[in-house]
Write a protein that holds these residues in place. Structure first.
Motif, mmCIF file in Angstrom:
data_model
loop_
_atom_site.group_PDB
_atom_site.id
_atom_site.type_symbol
_atom_site.label_atom_id
_atom_site.label_comp_id
_atom_site.label_asym_id
_atom_site.label_seq_id
_atom_site.Cartn_x
_atom_site.Cartn_y
_atom_site.Cartn_z
ATOM 1 N N GLY A 34 0.808 -1.209 0.000
ATOM 2 C CA GLY A 34 0.000 0.000 0.000
ATOM 3 C C GLY A 34 0.840 1.258 0.000
ATOM 4 O O GLY A 34 2.017 1.248 0.372
ATOM 5 N N ALA A 35 0.217 2.373 -0.413
ATOM 6 C CA ALA A 35 0.855 3.683 -0.353
ATOM 7 C C ALA A 35 0.497 4.417 0.929
ATOM 8 O O ALA A 35 1.115 5.421 1.265
ATOM 9 N N GLY A 36 -0.496 3.906 1.635
ATOM 10 C CA GLY A 36 -0.919 4.539 2.878
ATOM 11 C C GLY A 36 -1.895 3.653 3.613
ATOM 12 O O GLY A 36 -2.465 2.720 3.028
ATOM 13 N N VAL A 68 -8.770 0.217 14.534
ATOM 14 C CA VAL A 68 -8.331 1.052 15.664
ATOM 15 C C VAL A 68 -8.835 2.468 15.408
ATOM 16 O O VAL A 68 -8.409 3.129 14.458
ATOM 17 N N ASN A 69 -9.753 2.921 16.254
ATOM 18 C CA ASN A 69 -10.493 4.146 15.969
ATOM 19 C C ASN A 69 -9.762 5.391 16.464
ATOM 20 O O ASN A 69 -10.282 6.164 17.266
ATOM 21 N N LEU A 70 -8.544 5.554 15.985
ATOM 22 C CA LEU A 70 -7.710 6.693 16.381
ATOM 23 C C LEU A 70 -7.253 7.454 15.142
ATOM 24 O O LEU A 70 -7.108 6.881 14.055
ATOM 25 N N ARG A 71 -6.964 8.754 15.355
ATOM 26 C CA ARG A 71 -6.576 9.626 14.242
ATOM 27 C C ARG A 71 -5.072 9.475 13.970
ATOM 28 O O ARG A 71 -4.260 10.351 14.278
ATOM 29 N N VAL A 72 -4.748 8.346 13.387
ATOM 30 C CA VAL A 72 -3.362 7.986 13.072
ATOM 31 C C VAL A 72 -3.329 7.456 11.643
ATOM 32 O O VAL A 72 -4.099 6.548 11.306
ATOM 33 N N VAL A 73 -2.464 8.036 10.802
ATOM 34 C CA VAL A 73 -2.271 7.517 9.448
ATOM 35 C C VAL A 73 -0.779 7.372 9.168
ATOM 36 O O VAL A 73 0.060 8.042 9.792
ATOM 37 N N ILE A 74 -0.459 6.497 8.242
ATOM 38 C CA ILE A 74 0.894 6.400 7.702
ATOM 39 C C ILE A 74 0.784 6.409 6.185
ATOM 40 O O ILE A 74 -0.239 6.007 5.626
ATOM 41 N N PHE A 75 1.824 6.896 5.535
ATOM 42 C CA PHE A 75 1.871 6.847 4.072
ATOM 43 C C PHE A 75 3.311 6.992 3.625
ATOM 44 O O PHE A 75 4.191 7.368 4.411
ATOM 45 N N TRP A 126 -7.234 9.007 -10.377
ATOM 46 C CA TRP A 126 -7.580 7.658 -9.945
ATOM 47 C C TRP A 126 -6.991 7.335 -8.579
ATOM 48 O O TRP A 126 -5.848 7.665 -8.290
ATOM 49 N N GLU A 127 -7.793 6.640 -7.776
ATOM 50 C CA GLU A 127 -7.357 6.161 -6.462
ATOM 51 C C GLU A 127 -7.829 4.737 -6.261
ATOM 52 O O GLU A 127 -8.878 4.339 -6.763
ATOM 53 N N GLY A 130 -0.338 17.595 -5.835
ATOM 54 C CA GLY A 130 -0.500 16.423 -6.694
ATOM 55 C C GLY A 130 -0.726 15.138 -5.918
ATOM 56 O O GLY A 130 -1.545 15.086 -5.006
ATOM 57 N N PHE A 131 0.037 14.105 -6.297
ATOM 58 C CA PHE A 131 -0.182 12.776 -5.722
ATOM 59 C C PHE A 131 0.067 12.764 -4.214
ATOM 60 O O PHE A 131 -0.678 12.126 -3.466
ATOM 61 N N HIS A 132 1.099 13.450 -3.773
ATOM 62 C CA HIS A 132 1.377 13.536 -2.340
ATOM 63 C C HIS A 132 0.157 14.117 -1.605
ATOM 64 O O HIS A 132 -0.323 13.558 -0.613
ATOM 65 N N ALA A 133 -0.376 15.213 -2.125
ATOM 66 C CA ALA A 133 -1.555 15.840 -1.508
ATOM 67 C C ALA A 133 -2.765 14.906 -1.563
ATOM 68 O O ALA A 133 -3.559 14.837 -0.619
ATOM 69 N N ARG A 134 -2.879 14.173 -2.651
ATOM 70 C CA ARG A 134 -3.992 13.233 -2.814
ATOM 71 C C ARG A 134 -3.933 12.124 -1.765
ATOM 72 O O ARG A 134 -4.942 11.778 -1.138
ATOM 73 N N VAL A 135 -2.753 11.553 -1.565
ATOM 74 C CA VAL A 135 -2.614 10.469 -0.589
ATOM 75 C C VAL A 135 -2.980 10.964 0.814
ATOM 76 O O VAL A 135 -3.697 10.287 1.560
ATOM 77 N N VAL A 136 -2.512 12.157 1.168
ATOM 78 C CA VAL A 136 -2.807 12.695 2.499
ATOM 79 C C VAL A 136 -4.316 12.894 2.662
ATOM 80 O O VAL A 136 -4.898 12.524 3.694
ATOM 81 N N GLN A 137 -4.960 13.452 1.644
ATOM 82 C CA GLN A 137 -6.407 13.676 1.731
ATOM 83 C C GLN A 137 -7.162 12.356 1.825
ATOM 84 O O GLN A 137 -8.133 12.229 2.581
#
Ligand code: NI
Length: 177
Positions: A45-47, A55-62, A97-98, A134-141
């Motif tokens: 995965g990319a993220g 796990v219902n916490l505000r934690v992401v990785i990418f 595309w995502e 671009g793609f970086h911003a897309r993944v974060v969103q």
């Protein structure tokens, strides 16, 4: 450390608003992030967002590194982002595309802000404050949407731009988020 099952669309836990995380530097947070990394890597995965492993916490990785398997993928820094916030830097919206690890085998064209500023904390509680395009911003969103119970099909404007990856992009290896 363990590879955890990823919840799939239809599981009500993916529709919850996640809670603020705490305990920076704690063993619990370290273990959660280790499981998230293992799971994301196992699935290429990319993220990944914590709610995707229940796990219902505000934690992401990418993060996306240059990789011959994904020659068109733009690099995105390997990041742990906790309690994030996003601000659009202008009004420009791009459709692209995502895919998502919670909808394996599918892709859709999703509108996202082209340019954002994002803020949050790393696992030690240090502030992260970046701009991205671009793609970086897309993944974060995409990842931060998971924290508000939003899956990408809920944002698709033209539902004809949604389908199976094998049909839309035959023979291509594409990463999910
Ligand atoms: Ni996703």
């Amino acid at each position: 450390m363990a590879i955890r099952p990823v919840l799939r669309m239809g599981d009500a836990r993916l529709l919850q608003r996640a809670e603020l995380a705490s305990g920076f530097g704690s063993e619990e947070l370290r273990a959660l992030l280790a499981d998230m990394r293992d799971t994301m890597q196992a699935l290429n995965g990319a993220g990944l967002a914590a709610p995707q492993i229940g796990v219902n916490l505000r934690v992401v990785i990418f993060g996306v590194q240059k990789n011959s398997r994904y020659p068109d993928a733009e690099e995105v820094p390997e990041t742990v982002l906790i309690n994030p916030s996003i601000t659009a830097l202008d009004e420009i919206i791009e459709d692209d595309w995502e895919g998502c690890l919670s909808l394996p085998g599918l892709r859709g064209q999703v509108p996202r802000f082209q340019s954002i500023r994002y803020q949050g904390y790393d696992e030690q509680g240090a502030l992260i404050d970046r701009t991205a395009n671009g793609f970086h911003a897309r993944v974060v969103q995409h990842e931060c949407d998971h924290l508000d119970g939003i899956l990408y099909p809920m944002r698709i404007r033209d539902i004809t731009k949604f389908g199976y990856t094998e049909e839309l992009f035959p023979g291509q290896a594409l990463q999910d988020e």
